[in-house]
Design an enzyme around this catalytic site. Structure first.
Site, short mmCIF file in Angstrom:
data_model
loop_
_atom_site.label_atom_id
_atom_site.label_comp_id
_atom_site.label_asym_id
_atom_site.label_seq_id
_atom_site.Cartn_x
_atom_site.Cartn_y
_atom_site.Cartn_z
N ASP A 51 34.29 -102.69 -8.60
CA ASP A 51 35.26 -102.89 -7.53
C ASP A 51 36.64 -102.99 -8.18
O ASP A 51 36.75 -103.04 -9.41
CB ASP A 51 34.91 -104.17 -6.77
CG ASP A 51 35.99 -104.57 -5.79
OD1 ASP A 51 36.39 -103.73 -4.96
OD2 ASP A 51 36.47 -105.72 -5.86
N ALA A 57 40.26 -104.95 -6.66
CA ALA A 57 40.92 -106.25 -6.53
C ALA A 57 39.92 -107.40 -6.59
O ALA A 57 38.93 -107.42 -5.86
CB ALA A 57 41.71 -106.31 -5.23
N ALA A 92 40.04 -115.69 6.33
CA ALA A 92 40.64 -114.44 5.84
C ALA A 92 39.82 -113.83 4.71
O ALA A 92 39.78 -112.61 4.56
CB ALA A 92 42.07 -114.70 5.38
N MET A 146 36.02 -110.07 2.94
CA MET A 146 36.64 -109.34 1.83
C MET A 146 35.70 -108.29 1.25
O MET A 146 34.50 -108.49 1.16
CB MET A 146 37.08 -110.30 0.73
CG MET A 146 38.33 -111.08 1.08
SD MET A 146 39.77 -110.03 1.42
CE MET A 146 40.08 -109.41 -0.22
N LYS A 186 39.82 -102.21 5.24
CA LYS A 186 40.71 -103.25 5.77
C LYS A 186 40.78 -103.29 7.30
O LYS A 186 40.93 -104.36 7.88
CB LYS A 186 42.10 -103.11 5.16
CG LYS A 186 42.10 -103.24 3.63
CD LYS A 186 41.24 -104.41 3.14
CE LYS A 186 41.09 -104.43 1.64
NZ LYS A 186 39.93 -105.22 1.19
N HIS A 242 37.86 -105.16 8.29
CA HIS A 242 38.08 -106.56 7.95
C HIS A 242 38.81 -107.27 9.10
O HIS A 242 38.42 -108.35 9.52
CB HIS A 242 38.92 -106.62 6.66
CG HIS A 242 39.14 -107.99 6.11
ND1 HIS A 242 38.89 -108.31 4.80
CD2 HIS A 242 39.59 -109.13 6.69
CE1 HIS A 242 39.17 -109.60 4.60
NE2 HIS A 242 39.60 -110.11 5.74
N ARG A 281 32.12 -100.31 2.59
CA ARG A 281 31.08 -101.33 2.49
C ARG A 281 30.79 -101.97 3.83
O ARG A 281 31.70 -102.16 4.61
CB ARG A 281 31.54 -102.43 1.50
CG ARG A 281 31.84 -101.87 0.12
CD ARG A 281 32.58 -102.91 -0.70
NE ARG A 281 33.01 -102.29 -1.95
CZ ARG A 281 34.14 -102.59 -2.56
NH1 ARG A 281 34.96 -103.48 -2.04
NH2 ARG A 281 34.46 -102.01 -3.69
N ASP A 293 33.24 -108.62 -6.58
CA ASP A 293 33.59 -110.03 -6.46
C ASP A 293 33.41 -110.58 -5.04
O ASP A 293 33.85 -111.68 -4.75
CB ASP A 293 35.05 -110.23 -6.89
CG ASP A 293 36.03 -109.62 -5.91
OD1 ASP A 293 36.90 -110.35 -5.39
OD2 ASP A 293 35.94 -108.41 -5.64
#
Length: 268
Positions: free
Chosen positions: A9, A11, A42, A46, A50, A53, A158, A184
């Site tokens: 991944d 970030a 928030a 993750m 986005k 998200h 994802r 992560d």
């Protein structure tokens, strides 16, 4: 049989310790819309594309209720798109400053390449976002062999497995058990499991841990250990095959996976 490819991944895994670039913007765009959201809310989705998200946050019962109280109605897809457009604009303004490689990443990648292992990558960012990230990360010394964004797989990011499969195709890897995916977030773990590859969660610097480098280093050794164990437990409960504290542990983990492959042990 041995591991032939590692897919990282971005970030929170290889750059942007703590994955703060998107998190700060999520908080801002919801605040601008008159909805207070917590850091935990928030961070929970993750790793996803986005816009997905943002939709997932709006579907959270507490946020949905706050939206209904503020606007007197349920959110719509137009609201999702409007929030996303603001998110993208604000993120692009700050993204370049969140591209420093995380400690041990460059050394680990160098070790892998010495062993002939190909380096792929997936992300929750779009093509345009990654143009910024890849350019600045490369200038700072990190550049994988291949990148797939959700944009390139019909926006099916994802937990869909398609970005991993596209990496495998490009890197010429024939079997899923020769691939290790490292991320992560729980979304990264689900992506790996859905693709049938080895799923590894990296802890220190992760979005799941949720601390900046300064905050983590300010903790006592005991507090650091508690935080590490808590994060590892979340990854394991999601289904991760392994966790590592930092990328410094990656070469040893790959040796362990190779031993399992040589013994004919399949991915559980």
């Amino acid at each position: 049989m041995k591991v032939k490819g590692v897919i990282f991944d971005w970030a929170g895994t290889t750059v942007d310790f703590g994955c703060f670039a998107p998190v700060n913007v999520f908080l801002t765009v919801f605040e601008d819309a008159g909805i207070e959201v917590t850091l935990e809310e928030a961070r929970k989705p993750m790793g996803m594309l986005k816009i997905d998200h943002i939709r997932t946050m709006l579907e959270m019962p507490r946020i949905r209720e706050a939206w209904n109280q503020k606007y007197g109605r349920d959110f719509t897809e137009q609201d999702v798109l409007a929030l996303y457009m603001q998110f993208e604009s604000k993120l692009m303004e700050s993204l370049a400053t969140y591209t420093d490689p995380i400690q041990h990443v460059q050394e680990a990648v160098h070790r892998l390449r010495e062993e002939g292992i190909r380096i792929g990558s997936t992300t929750g960012y779009t093509d345009s976002m990654m143009e910024v990230v890849t350019q600045h990360a490369a200038a700072k010394g990190y550049e994988p062999d291949f990148l797939v964004t959700p944009t390139q797989v019909g926006d099916k990011g994802r937990p869909y497995p398609y970005m991993i499969f596209k990496n495998m195709e490009a890197l010429g890897i024939e079997a899923t058990n020769q691939v290790v995916k490292i991320g992560d977030t729980t979304s990264d773990i689900k992506e790996a499991l859905n693709a049938g590859v080895w799923a590894v969660g990296v802890i220190v610097g992760s979005s799941e841990m949720g601390l900046s480098e300064e905050e983590f280093m300010a903790l006592s050794e005991e507090e650091q250990q508690i935080t590490i164990e808590k994060t590892a437990r979340i990854f394991k409960e999601t289904g991760a095959h392994y966790t590592i504290r930092t990328m410094e542990e990656l070469p040893a983990l790959l040796e362990k996976i190779n031993e399992r492959l040589e013994q004919g042990i399949e991915i559980a």
